[in-house]
Design a protein around this motif. Structure first.
Motif, mmCIF file in Angstrom:
data_model
loop_
_atom_site.group_PDB
_atom_site.id
_atom_site.type_symbol
_atom_site.label_atom_id
_atom_site.label_comp_id
_atom_site.label_asym_id
_atom_site.label_seq_id
_atom_site.Cartn_x
_atom_site.Cartn_y
_atom_site.Cartn_z
ATOM 1 N N ARG A 53 46.766 12.017 7.984
ATOM 2 C CA ARG A 53 46.188 13.075 7.147
ATOM 3 C C ARG A 53 45.203 13.878 7.985
ATOM 4 N N ASN A 54 45.021 15.136 7.597
ATOM 5 C CA ASN A 54 43.968 15.936 8.203
ATOM 6 C C ASN A 54 42.658 15.633 7.485
ATOM 7 N N LEU A 55 41.624 15.324 8.266
ATOM 8 C CA LEU A 55 40.366 14.876 7.683
ATOM 9 C C LEU A 55 39.293 15.958 7.668
ATOM 10 N N ALA A 56 39.214 16.770 8.717
ATOM 11 C CA ALA A 56 38.146 17.756 8.841
ATOM 12 C C ALA A 56 38.469 18.678 10.007
ATOM 13 N N ALA A 57 37.606 19.656 10.231
ATOM 14 C CA ALA A 57 37.659 20.502 11.425
ATOM 15 C C ALA A 57 36.347 20.323 12.171
ATOM 16 N N ILE A 58 36.439 19.967 13.443
ATOM 17 C CA ILE A 58 35.276 19.617 14.258
ATOM 18 C C ILE A 58 35.051 20.721 15.291
ATOM 19 N N ILE A 116 48.644 25.569 20.774
ATOM 20 C CA ILE A 116 47.245 25.928 20.528
ATOM 21 C C ILE A 116 46.576 24.759 19.816
ATOM 22 N N ALA A 117 45.624 24.140 20.471
ATOM 23 C CA ALA A 117 44.911 23.006 19.883
ATOM 24 C C ALA A 117 43.832 23.525 18.943
ATOM 25 N N THR A 118 43.997 23.252 17.662
ATOM 26 C CA THR A 118 42.988 23.636 16.688
ATOM 27 C C THR A 118 41.882 22.583 16.668
ATOM 28 N N ASP A 119 40.908 22.793 15.785
ATOM 29 C CA ASP A 119 39.813 21.839 15.649
ATOM 30 C C ASP A 119 40.060 20.834 14.527
ATOM 31 N N ARG A 120 41.284 20.826 13.991
ATOM 32 C CA ARG A 120 41.610 19.842 12.967
ATOM 33 C C ARG A 120 41.594 18.440 13.567
ATOM 34 N N VAL A 121 41.099 17.474 12.801
ATOM 35 C CA VAL A 121 41.162 16.078 13.227
ATOM 36 C C VAL A 121 42.079 15.343 12.264
ATOM 37 N N SER A 122 43.053 14.643 12.818
ATOM 38 C CA SER A 122 44.057 13.951 12.017
ATOM 39 C C SER A 122 43.952 12.453 12.264
#
Length: 330
Positions: free
Chosen positions: A59-64, A49-55
């Motif tokens: 590190r995880n930076l945000a959710a887009i 499942i692809a989340t909206d987290r951007v790595s």
């Protein structure tokens, strides 16, 4: 909605339409990756499942908003477009954010293919070149090269496959063989398939006015020992795409190419801190929405399809749960 209207302003009503995590307790064997939440099913299947987290920068930076859906649908496009070059792990597509795939024994190296002297991370050849390195990944580079310049030939720059929170490290072909990470036959197969996949991606991207500057591939081995393309392919998270029409002028001016990938977020962060050492500053909503618009633009450019925004009030996780309900008893 018309393509040109999918900008940050148009996406403002969807600022909270994010899938930050996809934990579903009814599914077994949960594992959280940098971007994807995974579940191992019986019979050798895995739910990705692809989340909206951007790595980035490990590190995880945000959710887009919509990022996970864009990644999944672009990966589907490329898996179909390259299936004749290398078998891939996809078995079913039950939801815009989800793929059910074959569970593999993953190769312990990631394969990055590059056509340009580019990058922002510690393992990128541009970062290393700027620090004075002229021999990287077992390859020699001449003095006097410019940032984002085309390389004399397409190269492979493998790295270790670090776990969450750890850092990838560069590898040369000799190191891969000396460390026993891959056999000589496996390395030859991986190298040939990676270069063939990149050539196909470069060709299709060029037809759409894009430059595929570099990309990352992950491979695994099935129960029979056959090499299988896994994870994702030619998405804005795994690849660097530039606009071809402005590349030469921006290179001549010493400016960074116009990009359609997660460099938008990476560059914003890197301009404000050392992302490997400092706390990541909070990313403003307008930057997050600009990033979302960039993801949607590359989806439409690559696939040739309009991105249809969901109905107001739709919750991504609820939709995913409904589309995966048939797996709850398995």
């Amino acid at each position: 909605m018309e393509r040109q209207r999918l900008n940050a302003q148009a996406l403002a009503p969807y600022a909270d339409h994010v899938l930050a995590d996809a934990f579903i307790p009814e599914l077994p064997n949960f594992y959280r990756g940098k971007v994807r939440d995974n579940y191992d099913l019986a019979h050798g299947e895995r739910v990705l499942i692809a989340t909206d987290r951007v790595s980035a920068f490990d590190r995880n930076l945000a959710a887009i908003p919509f990022k996970g859906r864009v990644l999944t649908e672009i990966a589907r496009f490329w898996f179909e477009a390259t299936g004749d070059l290398c078998p891939n792990h996809v078995r079913a597509d039950p939801d815009p954010n989800v793929m059910i795939v074959e569970r593999l024994e993953m190769a312990p190296v990631e394969i990055v293919v590059r056509d340009y002297l580019a990058g922002t991370t510690n393992t990128s050849i541009l970062t290393m070149y700027r620090s004075g390195a002229r021999r990287m990944y077992g390859l020699a580079f001449p003095d006097g090269m410019r940032a984002n310049e085309k390389l004399p030939q397409t190269i492979l720059t493998p790295t270790t496959k670090a776990g969450h929170g750890a850092h990838d490290a560069p590898l040369g072909a000799d190191e891969i063989l000396d460390l026993g990470l891959l056999t000589p036959r496996q390395w030859e197969d991986v190298s040939q398939k990676a270069l063939a996949l990149f050539a196909r991606g470069r060709e299709i991207a060029a037809a759409r006015g894009l430059i595929l500057a570099d990309t990352k591939y992950e491979f695994g081995f099935n129960a029979e020992g056959h090499l299988i393309l896994a994870d994702e392919i030619h998405t804005p998270d795994s690849s660097r795409f530039w606009l071809a029409e402005t590349y030469e002028a921006r290179l001549a001016a010493g400016a960074a190419p116009d990009s359609l990938d997660k460099d938008f977020i990476r560059n914003w962060v890197a301009a404000r801190c050392d992302p490997y050492r400092d706390a990541i500053p909070e990313i403003p909503q307008n930057v997050v929405l600009e990033a979302a618009a960039t993801y949607l633009r590359i989806f439409e450019t690559i696939t040739g399809r309009d991105f249809v925004l969901p109905a107001p009030g739709e919750t991504p996780l609820e939709r995913i749960r409904a589309n995966l309900a048939h797996l709850f008893a398995r």
